[in-house]
Design a protein around this motif. Structure first.
Motif, PDB file in Angstrom:
ATOM      1  N   TRP A 108     -47.704  66.936  62.971  1.00 24.18           N
ATOM      2  CA  TRP A 108     -48.062  65.767  62.163  1.00 24.18           C
ATOM      3  C   TRP A 108     -48.677  66.166  60.824  1.00 24.18           C
ATOM      4  O   TRP A 108     -48.428  65.548  59.811  1.00 24.18           O
ATOM      5  CB  TRP A 108     -49.020  64.889  62.950  1.00 24.18           C
ATOM      6  CG  TRP A 108     -49.193  63.495  62.438  1.00 24.18           C
ATOM      7  CD1 TRP A 108     -50.359  62.917  62.012  1.00 24.18           C
ATOM      8  CD2 TRP A 108     -48.198  62.461  62.321  1.00 24.18           C
ATOM      9  NE1 TRP A 108     -50.154  61.604  61.637  1.00 24.18           N
ATOM     10  CE2 TRP A 108     -48.840  61.287  61.818  1.00 24.18           C
ATOM     11  CE3 TRP A 108     -46.832  62.403  62.592  1.00 24.18           C
ATOM     12  CZ2 TRP A 108     -48.153  60.101  61.580  1.00 24.18           C
ATOM     13  CZ3 TRP A 108     -46.144  61.217  62.363  1.00 24.18           C
ATOM     14  CH2 TRP A 108     -46.800  60.076  61.863  1.00 24.18           C
ATOM     15  N   SER A 109     -49.461  67.238  60.812  1.00 26.01           N
ATOM     16  CA  SER A 109     -50.077  67.676  59.570  1.00 26.01           C
ATOM     17  C   SER A 109     -49.139  68.638  58.849  1.00 26.01           C
ATOM     18  O   SER A 109     -48.123  69.080  59.399  1.00 26.01           O
ATOM     19  CB  SER A 109     -51.422  68.346  59.848  1.00 26.01           C
ATOM     20  OG  SER A 109     -51.251  69.464  60.693  1.00 26.01           O
ATOM     21  N   PHE A 110     -49.484  68.968  57.596  1.00 22.04           N
ATOM     22  CA  PHE A 110     -48.696  69.945  56.841  1.00 22.04           C
ATOM     23  C   PHE A 110     -49.180  71.340  57.205  1.00 22.04           C
ATOM     24  O   PHE A 110     -50.382  71.573  57.291  1.00 22.04           O
ATOM     25  CB  PHE A 110     -48.872  69.703  55.345  1.00 22.04           C
ATOM     26  CG  PHE A 110     -48.102  70.668  54.478  1.00 22.04           C
ATOM     27  CD1 PHE A 110     -46.774  70.424  54.169  1.00 22.04           C
ATOM     28  CD2 PHE A 110     -48.694  71.826  54.006  1.00 22.04           C
ATOM     29  CE1 PHE A 110     -46.059  71.310  53.387  1.00 22.04           C
ATOM     30  CE2 PHE A 110     -47.994  72.719  53.223  1.00 22.04           C
ATOM     31  CZ  PHE A 110     -46.674  72.467  52.918  1.00 22.04           C
ATOM     32  N   PRO A 111     -48.287  72.326  57.462  1.00 20.33           N
ATOM     33  CA  PRO A 111     -46.822  72.275  57.344  1.00 20.33           C
ATOM     34  C   PRO A 111     -46.110  71.939  58.655  1.00 20.33           C
ATOM     35  O   PRO A 111     -44.891  71.997  58.728  1.00 20.33           O
ATOM     36  CB  PRO A 111     -46.483  73.699  56.906  1.00 20.33           C
ATOM     37  CG  PRO A 111     -47.498  74.540  57.622  1.00 20.33           C
ATOM     38  CD  PRO A 111     -48.763  73.716  57.651  1.00 20.33           C
ATOM     39  N   GLY A 112     -46.881  71.620  59.716  1.00 21.13           N
ATOM     40  CA  GLY A 112     -46.263  71.384  61.019  1.00 21.13           C
ATOM     41  C   GLY A 112     -45.301  70.221  61.061  1.00 21.13           C
ATOM     42  O   GLY A 112     -44.435  70.155  61.936  1.00 21.13           O
ATOM     43  N   ARG A 113     -45.419  69.294  60.100  1.00 21.70           N
ATOM     44  CA  ARG A 113     -44.504  68.141  60.075  1.00 21.70           C
ATOM     45  C   ARG A 113     -43.066  68.557  59.763  1.00 21.70           C
ATOM     46  O   ARG A 113     -42.145  67.753  59.902  1.00 21.70           O
ATOM     47  CB  ARG A 113     -44.983  67.097  59.060  1.00 21.70           C
ATOM     48  CG  ARG A 113     -45.017  67.581  57.627  1.00 21.70           C
ATOM     49  CD  ARG A 113     -45.592  66.541  56.671  1.00 21.70           C
ATOM     50  NE  ARG A 113     -46.959  66.185  56.981  1.00 21.70           N
ATOM     51  CZ  ARG A 113     -47.748  65.447  56.183  1.00 21.70           C
ATOM     52  NH1 ARG A 113     -47.275  65.007  55.025  1.00 21.70           N
ATOM     53  NH2 ARG A 113     -48.973  65.153  56.533  1.00 21.70           N
ATOM     54  N   PHE A 114     -42.869  69.808  59.364  1.00 17.54           N
ATOM     55  CA  PHE A 114     -41.527  70.325  59.101  1.00 17.54           C
ATOM     56  C   PHE A 114     -41.063  71.295  60.182  1.00 17.54           C
ATOM     57  O   PHE A 114     -40.105  72.039  59.988  1.00 17.54           O
ATOM     58  CB  PHE A 114     -41.483  71.011  57.728  1.00 17.54           C
ATOM     59  CG  PHE A 114     -41.758  70.073  56.593  1.00 17.54           C
ATOM     60  CD1 PHE A 114     -40.805  69.145  56.196  1.00 17.54           C
ATOM     61  CD2 PHE A 114     -42.982  70.087  55.941  1.00 17.54           C
ATOM     62  CE1 PHE A 114     -41.062  68.267  55.158  1.00 17.54           C
ATOM     63  CE2 PHE A 114     -43.246  69.215  54.902  1.00 17.54           C
ATOM     64  CZ  PHE A 114     -42.288  68.297  54.509  1.00 17.54           C
ATOM     65  N   VAL A 115     -41.735  71.259  61.337  1.00 17.99           N
ATOM     66  CA  VAL A 115     -41.396  72.156  62.451  1.00 17.99           C
ATOM     67  C   VAL A 115     -41.045  71.315  63.668  1.00 17.99           C
ATOM     68  O   VAL A 115     -41.835  70.477  64.117  1.00 17.99           O
ATOM     69  CB  VAL A 115     -42.571  73.097  62.789  1.00 17.99           C
ATOM     70  CG1 VAL A 115     -42.211  73.993  63.963  1.00 17.99           C
ATOM     71  CG2 VAL A 115     -42.967  73.936  61.577  1.00 17.99           C
ATOM     72  N   LEU A 116     -39.849  71.519  64.227  1.00 20.67           N
ATOM     73  CA  LEU A 116     -39.460  70.834  65.451  1.00 20.67           C
ATOM     74  C   LEU A 116     -40.289  71.360  66.624  1.00 20.67           C
ATOM     75  O   LEU A 116     -40.453  72.573  66.784  1.00 20.67           O
ATOM     76  CB  LEU A 116     -37.973  71.048  65.732  1.00 20.67           C
ATOM     77  CG  LEU A 116     -37.002  70.411  64.738  1.00 20.67           C
ATOM     78  CD1 LEU A 116     -35.582  70.914  64.978  1.00 20.67           C
ATOM     79  CD2 LEU A 116     -37.041  68.889  64.841  1.00 20.67           C
ATOM     80  N   VAL A 117     -40.808  70.431  67.449  1.00 18.19           N
ATOM     81  CA  VAL A 117     -41.694  70.806  68.553  1.00 18.19           C
ATOM     82  C   VAL A 117     -41.171  70.190  69.850  1.00 18.19           C
ATOM     83  O   VAL A 117     -41.122  68.958  69.961  1.00 18.19           O
ATOM     84  CB  VAL A 117     -43.137  70.336  68.297  1.00 18.19           C
ATOM     85  CG1 VAL A 117     -44.034  70.745  69.468  1.00 18.19           C
ATOM     86  CG2 VAL A 117     -43.674  70.908  66.991  1.00 18.19           C
ATOM     87  N   PRO A 118     -40.768  71.005  70.846  1.00 20.06           N
ATOM     88  CA  PRO A 118     -40.382  70.454  72.142  1.00 20.06           C
ATOM     89  C   PRO A 118     -41.588  69.786  72.810  1.00 20.06           C
ATOM     90  O   PRO A 118     -42.714  70.274  72.709  1.00 20.06           O
ATOM     91  CB  PRO A 118     -39.915  71.682  72.936  1.00 20.06           C
ATOM     92  CG  PRO A 118     -39.625  72.721  71.900  1.00 20.06           C
ATOM     93  CD  PRO A 118     -40.595  72.459  70.784  1.00 20.06           C
ATOM     94  N   ARG A 119     -41.342  68.692  73.504  1.00 17.58           N
ATOM     95  CA  ARG A 119     -42.429  67.921  74.118  1.00 17.58           C
ATOM     96  C   ARG A 119     -42.090  67.562  75.555  1.00 17.58           C
ATOM     97  O   ARG A 119     -40.931  67.342  75.906  1.00 17.58           O
ATOM     98  CB  ARG A 119     -42.667  66.629  73.340  1.00 17.58           C
ATOM     99  CG  ARG A 119     -43.050  66.826  71.879  1.00 17.58           C
ATOM    100  CD  ARG A 119     -44.487  67.224  71.730  1.00 17.58           C
ATOM    101  NE  ARG A 119     -44.872  67.312  70.319  1.00 17.58           N
ATOM    102  CZ  ARG A 119     -46.117  67.529  69.907  1.00 17.58           C
ATOM    103  NH1 ARG A 119     -47.089  67.669  70.795  1.00 17.58           N
ATOM    104  NH2 ARG A 119     -46.388  67.601  68.609  1.00 17.58           N
ATOM    105  N   LEU A 120     -43.146  67.466  76.368  1.00 21.01           N
ATOM    106  CA  LEU A 120     -43.006  66.963  77.730  1.00 21.01           C
ATOM    107  C   LEU A 120     -43.229  65.461  77.788  1.00 21.01           C
ATOM    108  O   LEU A 120     -42.740  64.797  78.692  1.00 21.01           O
ATOM    109  CB  LEU A 120     -44.005  67.661  78.663  1.00 21.01           C
ATOM    110  CG  LEU A 120     -43.597  69.019  79.225  1.00 21.01           C
ATOM    111  CD1 LEU A 120     -44.779  69.675  79.940  1.00 21.01           C
ATOM    112  CD2 LEU A 120     -42.419  68.873  80.179  1.00 21.01           C
ATOM    113  N   ARG A 121     -43.991  64.927  76.835  1.00 16.35           N
ATOM    114  CA  ARG A 121     -44.308  63.504  76.834  1.00 16.35           C
ATOM    115  C   ARG A 121     -43.973  62.880  75.475  1.00 16.35           C
ATOM    116  O   ARG A 121     -44.391  63.383  74.438  1.00 16.35           O
ATOM    117  CB  ARG A 121     -45.783  63.272  77.169  1.00 16.35           C
ATOM    118  CG  ARG A 121     -46.123  63.620  78.613  1.00 16.35           C
ATOM    119  CD  ARG A 121     -47.488  63.071  79.005  1.00 16.35           C
ATOM    120  NE  ARG A 121     -47.735  63.300  80.416  1.00 16.35           N
ATOM    121  CZ  ARG A 121     -47.310  62.503  81.398  1.00 16.35           C
ATOM    122  NH1 ARG A 121     -46.604  61.422  81.089  1.00 16.35           N
ATOM    123  NH2 ARG A 121     -47.569  62.763  82.650  1.00 16.35           N
TER     124      ARG A 121
END
Length: 236
Positions: A108-121
């Motif tokens: 959600w924050s920068f720069p993570g908003r440009f990284v795809l993240v696998p999720r369980l929920r």
């Protein structure tokens, strides 16, 4: 240099999608999904994004499809995808138009908003477009976060069972690539198990968000793989 990099990335995605399509001929990724229907409400939020649809209060019908990118087995994390079709009101004699928005689970924050993240929920998965829209004031990202219910697994079977007949409500946000997220609307969706989702396809290149344009580099990255995905099985 930027143009060469975009072309190389786009060609790379095209090669990957061609390979996957030999195995998954109908959809290279996000092969299984659930159809949802509902509404999107844009509030009078008092901000300015530079995109008319975000900045003007409205209420529109919406069609969605939630899916898992790689199709990993239930119980394992996967990248969550929410494809959203916003149906705009008719203007004069012209038929209804629509915009397609593609959201994926990221940070959600920068720069993570440009990284795809696998999720369980799903309920813990911030979603955003990753590719910025070109508004009147510059680049704009769209994001969404679950408001309710609070416990939604990302497995399609678990999502369907947990949601049941209850609505899935998400807050809608916009931001510049490095800026804070601003809440501008609410998306409410419900499962539509009786509706066909197999042939429900979304295309953010052919059906961009109303009032926006695509950056040339973003279109160059997206178009080759999108063209592969559009082809019906058996097409050359």
């Amino acid at each position: 240099m930027a143009g060469l990099a975009s072309t190389a990335i786009g060609k790379g995605f095209e090669v990957v999608f061609r390979g996957i399509k030999h195995v998954r001929r109908h959809r290279p990724i996000h092969s299984r999904g659930l159809r949802l229907d509902g509404t999107v409400v844009v509030h009078d939020h008092g901000g300015r994004s530079g995109i008319s649809w975000i900045d003007q209060p409205s209420e529109s019908p919406a069609t969605g499809r939630i899916s898992r990118s790689a199709g990993t087995p239930d119980g394992l994390p996967d990248i969550v995808g929410l494809a959203l079709r916003i149906h705009h009101a008719e203007v004069g004699p012209a038929p209804s138009t629509f915009s397609d928005v593609l959201l994926s689970s990221t940070g959600w924050s920068f720069p993570g908003r440009f990284v795809l993240v696998p999720r369980l929920r799903v309920s813990r998965a911030p979603l955003n477009t990753m590719m910025p829209y070109r508004g009147e004031d510059g680049p704009v990202l769209l994001g969404a976060r679950t408001i309710s219910p609070g416990a939604l697994p990302s497995s399609l079977r678990g999502f369907s069972r947990s949601l049941g007949s209850s609505p899935w409500q998400l807050g809608l946000y916009y931001a510049t690539p490095r800026g804070p997220w601003q809440h501008f609307g609410t998306l409410t969706l419900q499962l539509n198990p009786g509706a066909e989702e197999k042939d429900l396809r979304f295309d953010a290149v052919l059906h961009p968000l109303a009032g926006t344009r695509s950056y040339d580099w973003a279109r160059t990255v997206r178009e080759p793989s999108y063209a592969v995905s559009r082809r019906e099985p058996g097409d050359s």
